[in-house]
Design an enzyme around this catalytic site. Structure first.
Site, PDB file in Angstrom:
ATOM      1  N   SER A  14       0.832  -1.199   0.000  1.00 16.26           N
ATOM      2  CA  SER A  14       0.000   0.000   0.000  1.00 16.26           C
ATOM      3  C   SER A  14       0.869   1.252   0.000  1.00 16.26           C
ATOM      4  O   SER A  14       2.069   1.195   0.245  1.00 16.26           O
ATOM      5  CB  SER A  14      -0.901  -0.026   1.227  1.00 16.26           C
ATOM      6  OG  SER A  14      -0.102  -0.333   2.329  1.00 16.26           O
ATOM      7  N   SER A 249       9.858   3.371   7.942  1.00 20.00           N
ATOM      8  CA  SER A 249       9.503   2.451   6.866  1.00 20.00           C
ATOM      9  C   SER A 249       8.397   1.532   7.324  1.00 20.00           C
ATOM     10  O   SER A 249       8.100   1.433   8.509  1.00 20.00           O
ATOM     11  CB  SER A 249      10.724   1.638   6.423  1.00 20.00           C
ATOM     12  OG  SER A 249      10.784   0.418   7.130  1.00 20.00           O
ATOM     13  N   LYS A 250       7.806   0.872   6.326  1.00 18.04           N
ATOM     14  CA  LYS A 250       6.703  -0.037   6.653  1.00 18.04           C
ATOM     15  C   LYS A 250       7.182  -1.148   7.590  1.00 18.04           C
ATOM     16  O   LYS A 250       6.404  -1.761   8.278  1.00 18.04           O
ATOM     17  CB  LYS A 250       6.151  -0.646   5.377  1.00 18.04           C
ATOM     18  CG  LYS A 250       5.351   0.334   4.554  1.00 18.04           C
ATOM     19  CD  LYS A 250       4.559  -0.418   3.519  1.00 18.04           C
ATOM     20  CE  LYS A 250       4.408   0.411   2.272  1.00 18.04           C
ATOM     21  NZ  LYS A 250       3.877  -0.336   1.156  1.00 18.04           N
ATOM     22  N   ARG A 251       8.492  -1.412   7.558  1.00 14.29           N
ATOM     23  CA  ARG A 251       9.037  -2.465   8.426  1.00 14.29           C
ATOM     24  C   ARG A 251       8.868  -2.127   9.907  1.00 14.29           C
ATOM     25  O   ARG A 251       8.913  -3.007  10.743  1.00 14.29           O
ATOM     26  CB  ARG A 251      10.520  -2.676   8.142  1.00 14.29           C
ATOM     27  CG  ARG A 251      10.685  -3.465   6.920  1.00 14.29           C
ATOM     28  CD  ARG A 251      12.097  -3.945   6.703  1.00 14.29           C
ATOM     29  NE  ARG A 251      12.195  -4.125   5.274  1.00 14.29           N
ATOM     30  CZ  ARG A 251      12.901  -3.364   4.469  1.00 14.29           C
ATOM     31  NH1 ARG A 251      13.631  -2.404   4.954  1.00 14.29           N
ATOM     32  NH2 ARG A 251      12.888  -3.565   3.186  1.00 14.29           N
TER      33      ARG A 251
END
Ligand code: GLU
Length: 544
Positions: A14, A249-251
């Site tokens: 996303s 970040s998405k992490r």
């Protein structure tokens, strides 16, 4: 020159807010210059790209108000704007480069490349792939093994200097360049190749993107040179950091979920539970055991896994994706305004700025070179300011979008009720989620009462006042509006409004807090209000 910018996301997940910022700067720069903003979906990574992600990115950009002049759905002279539908175009240029001797097939397997890399490491020379001629025997062997080559481009033999619009000159020495793969064995172009072909064919004049791509640019220049094309201007935007200083970040979601799961596992270990056994977590979250176990071994950082774990453990994960902010009750105009200020400033101390004001003020030379720190508290404050000044129809529309993606009792509200809530809560809510949480009692009848507050409020004549209010409400036959209710109940207050407002608050909400009491009463219909007061009276009639 007519400015043409583009946002070129890979639909492998996303849209995150870093992407929103990149898209917005491209959009701003195009609008400012009377130019064109193009959206291109870079879906050449067959294994990781999904149609769902591509659709989600478009939906999220639209929610942010970032519409494109050319691209998916709207079309344009270079359609299709999905790279996966443009393979013949890339292949045409691959053929051209093969014919001109700029490109060549390369047959090394993954293992062979790994060995070369290791050898380079051992010799401390590093490894950069450069043209390695094959003998006739090699070629016969590759053919008999059925190897399918990749196509590589010969790197320029000279240093490459890019004049970055934000960072200034960045030079990569010829010795550092390698022959990049331009077509993979699956027949798809690499990002490095397709991006250049499309930026050229789509007439892109300015490439604004995140600094993580800075060291790709010289590779792209190699492709422009080989094709004899002019390189567009580049500007690399500063990275976005978490307040702790790590790259946002998405992490981060995976990190947080993993930490929480580890803590929960520690507790279980004390009871003799095997530390590698994650079946309990998988069972509770409805995820596959293997998926949870590999997630915990850090073999992947998939967001659905992180979110499933967080749900079970009651963790709140960092907000990073656009959808997180929609679900968190943020207005897109506040989010975009905040993202604009994250890495750029208008040159004065303005913070709340409309799209038009930002378009007018935007210049690339005021984009920062150094990383920006994401400040969630500041965004929340800004969102609160936007909520305060938004029109009621705007907030109604925003609530509609918010309620479509969250599962809360407010979903049952009518439009008239939502408008009443907007009136009651807009000045005390920094997010629509704040509004939802504080007004939840209006949709959910209390079954418990804050005993400490009730004792304080109902002792003395508080209880009698409540009984008096109920009698007055039963006898109230005027319209059920705040003003009419106020005139029915005020006589009971005996000049001290608090003496009825607080008992009523406890009865209606179970707590001593609510918006102005007559508005609250009016919001609940007659039957509901009276039932709540009756329930409270029954509960406390034995004494407080
Ligand atoms: N598809 C690349 C990405 O999503 C685009 C990078 C670029 O703007 O060139 O990171």
């Amino acid at each position: 020159m007519t400015v043409r910018t583009r946002f070129a996301p890979s639909p492998t997940g996303s849209l995150h807010i870093g992407g929103v910022r990149t898209a917005f700067y491209c959009w701003l720069f195009a609008k400012k210059s009377g130019g064109t903003f193009v959206l291109r979906i870079e879906d050449t990574d067959q294994a990781r790209s999904t149609e769902e992600a591509a659709a989600g990115i478009q939906r999220d950009l639209r929610w942010c108000g970032l519409t494109w002049d050319e691209g998916p759905e709207v079309g344009g002279p270079e359609a299709s704007y999905f790279q996966s539908q443009r393979l013949p175009i890339y292949n045409g240029y691959v053929e051209q480069l093969l014919a001109s001797g700029h490109a060549y097939p390369a047959y090394e397997t993954r293992e062979e490349l790994e060995a070369l890399r290791k050898e380079g490491e051992a010799n401390k020379t590093g490894f950069r792939y450069k043209f390695r001629p094959y003998s006739a025997e090699d070629l016969a062997k590759f053919a008999s093994e059925g190897r399918i080559p990749v196509i590589r481009l010969k790197a320029p033999a000279h240093d490459i200097t890019v004049k970055d619009l934000i960072l200034g000159e960045v030079t990569v020495l010829a010795a550092e360049l390698e022959d990049i793969v331009i077509r993979k064995a699956d027949g798809f172009p690499t990002y490095h190749f397709a991006v250049v072909i499309d930026d050229h064919l789509m007439g892109i004049t300015h490439i604004l993107r995140g600094q993580e791509h800075l060291m790709n640019t010289h590779k792209h220049v190699g492709v422009y040179e080989a094709l004899g094309w002019e390189t567009p201007q580049h500007g690399h935007l500063p990275l976005i950091f978490n307040p702790t200083g790590s790259k946002m970040s998405k992490r981060d979601k995976a990190k947080e979920a993993r930490e929480g799961a580890k803590k929960a596992q520690e507790e279980r270990k004390k009871g003799g539970h095997h530390p590698e056994d994650w079946s309990w977590l998988a069972l509770a979250s409805g995820l596959e055991v293997g998926d949870v176990a590999s997630f915990m071994r850090k073999e992947h950082d998939r967001i659905p896994t992180a979110e499933g774990i967080a749900r079970v453990l009651g963790l709140s994960l960092p907000m990073i994706e656009v959808l997180d902010f929609l679900k968190g009750g943020y207005l897109p105009e506040a989010l975009v305004n905040y993202m604009a200020l994250l890495g750029w400033s208008p040159g004065d101390d303005r913070e709340l700025m409309s799209f038009d004001e930002m378009v007018n003020a935007f210049t690339i030379d005021r984009v920062n070179r150094t990383a920006a720190k994401f400040d969630g508290a500041k965004l929340k404050w800004l969102n609160g300011e936007y909520i305060k000044k938004a029109s009621a129809p705007r907030l109604l529309a925003a609530l509609g979008q918010y309620l479509a993606v969250v599962d809360v009792p407010m979903k049952a509200a009518t439009e008239a009720q939502l408008l009443a809530l907007i009136d009651m809560y807009r000045d005390r809510s920094q997010t629509l989620a704040d509004m939802e949480v504080s007004s939840r009692f209006l949709f959910v009848r209390p079954t418990t009462w804050d005993e400490k507050a009730a004792t304080k409020v109902l002792k003395g004549d508080g209880f009698e006042k409540l009984v008096g209010c109920m009698a007055a409400l039963v006898a109230h036959h005027g319209p059920w509006t705040a003003a009419a209710l106020e005139s029915s109940l005020t006589p009971i207050a005996g000049g001290n409004l608090g003496s009825i407002a607080q008992p009523l608050r406890i009865a209606l909400s179970g707590t001593p807090v609510s918006p102005p009491i007559f508005e609250t009463l009016a919001f609940l219909d007659r039957k509901e209000a009276i039932t709540r007061i009756q329930n409270c009276i029954h509960h406390f009639e034995g004494g407080v």
